[in-house]
Every structure is written in C-alpha cells, then in structure tokens.
Design an enzyme around this catalytic site. Structure first.
Site, PDB file in Angstrom:
ATOM      1  N   ASN A   1       0.917  -1.076  -0.056  1.00 54.24           N
ATOM      2  CA  ASN A   1      -0.005  -0.044   0.033  1.00 54.24           C
ATOM      3  C   ASN A   1       0.853   1.259  -0.026  1.00 54.24           C
ATOM      4  OD1 ASN A   1      -2.470   1.081   2.426  1.00 54.24           O
ATOM      5  ND2 ASN A   1      -2.331   1.637   0.406  1.00 54.24           N
TER       6      ASN A   1
ATOM      7  N   CYS B   1      -4.541  -3.259   3.205  1.00 52.42           N
ATOM      8  CA  CYS B   1      -5.303  -2.067   3.783  1.00 52.42           C
ATOM      9  C   CYS B   1      -5.453  -2.188   5.602  1.00 52.42           C
ATOM     10  CB  CYS B   1      -6.833  -2.019   3.254  1.00 52.42           C
ATOM     11  SG  CYS B   1      -7.853  -0.758   3.843  1.00 52.42           S
ATOM     12  N   GLY B   2      -4.605  -1.375   6.112  1.00 49.79           N
ATOM     13  CA  GLY B   2      -4.487  -1.531   7.455  1.00 49.79           C
ATOM     14  C   GLY B   2      -5.746  -1.280   8.217  1.00 49.79           C
TER      15      GLY B   2
ATOM     16  N   GLU C   1     -10.638  -0.347  -1.843  1.00 48.71           N
ATOM     17  CA  GLU C   1     -10.482   0.754  -0.903  1.00 48.71           C
ATOM     18  C   GLU C   1     -11.371   2.049  -1.708  1.00 48.71           C
ATOM     19  OE1 GLU C   1      -7.290   2.505   0.779  1.00 48.71           O
ATOM     20  OE2 GLU C   1      -6.067   0.611   0.930  1.00 48.71           O
TER      21      GLU C   1
ATOM     22  N   HIS D   1     -15.971   1.106   6.869  1.00 51.61           N
ATOM     23  CA  HIS D   1     -15.730  -0.382   6.127  1.00 51.61           C
ATOM     24  C   HIS D   1     -16.886  -1.254   6.068  1.00 51.61           C
ATOM     25  CE1 HIS D   1     -11.236  -0.070   5.947  1.00 51.61           C
ATOM     26  NE2 HIS D   1     -11.527   0.903   6.969  1.00 51.61           N
TER      27      HIS D   1
ATOM     28  N   CYS E   1      -5.894   6.020   8.256  1.00 51.06           N
ATOM     29  CA  CYS E   1      -5.167   5.142   7.023  1.00 51.06           C
ATOM     30  C   CYS E   1      -4.163   4.370   8.001  1.00 51.06           C
ATOM     31  CB  CYS E   1      -4.216   5.979   6.079  1.00 51.06           C
ATOM     32  SG  CYS E   1      -3.361   4.846   5.146  1.00 51.06           S
TER      33      CYS E   1
ATOM     34  N   GLY F   1      -8.610  -1.753   7.097  1.00 53.94           N
ATOM     35  CA  GLY F   1      -9.404  -2.905   6.484  1.00 53.94           C
ATOM     36  C   GLY F   1      -9.117  -4.004   7.280  1.00 53.94           C
TER      37      GLY F   1
HETATM   38  N1  LIG Z   1      -8.995   4.306   1.011  1.00 54.19           N
HETATM   39  C1  LIG Z   1      -9.260   4.651   2.658  1.00 54.19           C
HETATM   40  C2  LIG Z   1      -8.190   5.454   3.173  1.00 54.19           C
HETATM   41  C3  LIG Z   1      -6.854   4.663   3.205  1.00 54.19           C
HETATM   42  C4  LIG Z   1      -7.115   3.353   4.090  1.00 54.19           C
HETATM   43  C5  LIG Z   1      -5.962   2.316   3.979  1.00 54.19           C
HETATM   44  N2  LIG Z   1      -4.750   2.597   2.788  1.00 54.19           N
HETATM   45  C6  LIG Z   1      -5.386   1.867   5.281  1.00 54.19           C
HETATM   46  O1  LIG Z   1      -4.139   1.285   5.406  1.00 54.19           O
HETATM   47  O2  LIG Z   1      -5.793   1.890   6.146  1.00 54.19           O
HETATM   48  C7  LIG Z   1     -10.577   5.415   2.850  1.00 54.19           C
HETATM   49  O3  LIG Z   1     -10.847   6.187   2.053  1.00 54.19           O
HETATM   50  O4  LIG Z   1     -11.070   5.362   3.848  1.00 54.19           O
END
Ligand SMILES: N[C@H](CCC[C@H](N)C(=O)O)C(=O)O
Length: 277
Positions: free
Chosen positions: A13, A220-221, A211, A162, A76, A223
């Site tokens: 990521n 995705c952390g 995402e 999420h 994030c 996620g």
């Molecule tokens: N796309 C996500 C933000 C980045 C989250 C992801 N890259 C992580 O590592 O949590 C959103 O719009 O809420």
C-alpha cells in the site's frame, strides 16, 4: 512549484509522504490528484501530509488524501506506520512512541526495536450514525443488495468506513465486480471501503480490500482492523489474528467492545524525490 516528497509503502500500500512541518504546504485537489497519478505524477494509493498538531496532547497531525480522487479521508492504518518511520528517520522527533492527531481522533504508533511498527488504532465504532451507514439499528451484520444478490456485510468504522463480507476464497472473490458497487452503495452516504475476508482458522484470515477512492490495494491497514473486529463479533475469530494480504502480513489484536485495535506491521522508505507541480 518544486515539491520534495518521500515514497513509502506498507505491505505494498504505497504513499507519497510530504513534510508539512519543515515547510508550510497547501496542495489543491488537482495537485493532489497529480501526485497520486501513476502515469502523469508520482503515483500512490494515498498522499500523507505531516503537520504540526492542533491538539495539545499530540506530537504531530497527519492528513490523508486518496490518490485516485484527491479526497481527504479520516484514517489510514498502513499510512500510520509509514508516518512513524518518516518522522523518525527525518529527525522530526526522537520519540519512538508518538501521539498523532488525525481527522478522527488520536492514534498512538510505536516504532519497535525490530523495525516493525505497532499502532493503537483506537476503538472501532459500530453505530450506523458513526460509520456512517443507513440502517434502522446497529447489528453484527446487515444484508444489503449488491448487483443481483444479497450480501451479508459488517459495517465498522476505524475512523473511516468499512463494509466487510466473508467469502469462501479471496482468490476468486468478486472484488472487481462488487468492490465498486459496495464503495458507492447508497446505504453508505460517504462511500465505503469494501473488505472480502476468508476465514483460514480462528487466528488467521486472508483479506482483499477494494478501497474507497483508490480501488483494490495490496493491503489496507484499517481494512485489516475492521475485518478482524467483524470476524470476532461474528464469533469466527480469536482476539489475535494474522492477516494475510496480497502485500504481506499484519498482526491485529482486539480485546473486545470499547477496547482499542492494535496493528503491527512493516513500514518501508522506497525513495526520495522532487516533482514540479
Ligand atoms: N481508502 C481509505 C483510506 C486509506 C486506508 C488504507 N490505505 C489503510 O491502510 O487503512 C478510505 O478512503 O477510507
């Protein structure tokens, strides 16, 4: 203007990280989209802007913008780990445990001796209004219409929204088809990140995430946090879970309602650069 940046990644990521502490930075949505563009700019899933904090208890503030649409988001997880390595390696702090102000509250990342980063991501939230998710009541899962079928999703906020579903096998999960439909589902007024979780055991899952504002990423952390929390609430997982993403492994722990989610994983600097915006 000439802009110095650092390219980083957490399990694939990837991020463009900007030092807004040593220099005042204000980028327009067009400039943010240019930075994120993989053909006409640097290319990344998200842009991370590191700034001095507003909150009295914080060491830094960090703002997150999705690379595909330049939209600012609340949280994030992989970015939080890269943030810590960034401020530490640039000498912006001598601390290894840092209080960071984000759009949705304070998080506490810690740079471990082994080079991994552990982040207290705060407590997940489940009430529809806090996701936000249009539903009569809070529930462990909700059935929503996606294309021609009903899908059982768990709605979780890790600061960002999420929607996590359980699938038999992530390798053939309908991520490309259902991901964008779920992202833009009318029941999620601020859109949503769509998780596809395969339960490998009570302490292991495989995960893919489509995402919000970025498409499918290698990891995705937030996620991973949302998936583990929803698996625990569904009675499918134990409190500590290894999460296998396409970009590598995360360790996620959650002790239950009202408790913070702890995430541990890598953070890597790829290169430094300069771009004319
Ligand atoms: N796309 C996500 C933000 C980045 C989250 C992801 N890259 C992580 O590592 O949590 C959103 O719009 O809420």
């Amino acid at each position: 203007m000439k802009l110095r940046f650092t390219k980083m990644q957490g399990l694939g990521n990837d991020f463009v990280v900007l030092d807004g502490v040593s220099q005042a930075l204000a980028l327009s949505p067009i400039q943010l989209r240019q930075l994120g563009d993989r053909h006409f700019g640097v290319g990344c899933d998200q842009i991370l802007l590191v700034e001095n904090p507003h909150h009295p208890d914080a060491d830094f503030r960090y703002r997150i913008f999705n690379g595909a649409d330049g939209g600012e988001v609340e949280q994030c997880g992989n970015g939080a780990r890269c943030f810590v390595r960034f401020v530490h390696d640039r000498g912006l702090t001598g601390k290894r445990t840092i209080r960071v102000e984000t759009a949705r509250g304070l998080i506490t990342p810690r740079l471990e001796d082994n080079g991994l980063v552990t982040v207290d991501m705060g407590a997940p939230r489940f009430s529809p209004a806090e996701i936000p998710f249009i539903a009569e009541h809070e529930a462990v899962s909700h059935s929503i219409k996606v294309a021609a079928r009903m899908v059982e999703i768990s709605a979780v906020s890790m600061g960002n929204p999420h929607a996590v579903q359980v699938v038999e096998n992530v390798d053939n999960a309908p991520v490309a088809l259902e991901g964008p439909i779920i992202e833009h589902h009318p029941l999620f007024p601020e859109r949503v990140n769509a998780g596809f979780m395969q339960i490998a055991s009570r302490s292991e899952i495989r995960l893919r995430v489509y995402e919000r504002g970025a498409g499918e990423t290698l990891a995705c952390g937030t996620g991973a946090c949302a998936a583990v929390v929803s698996g625990i609430r569904r009675g499918l997982l134990d409190p500590t879970v290894q999460v296998h993403t396409r970009g590598g492994e995360l360790s996620i722990s959650w002790a239950g309602e009202g408790q913070p989610v702890l995430m541990t994983g890598p953070a890597v600097t790829v290169f430094e650069g300069e771009i004319e915006l």
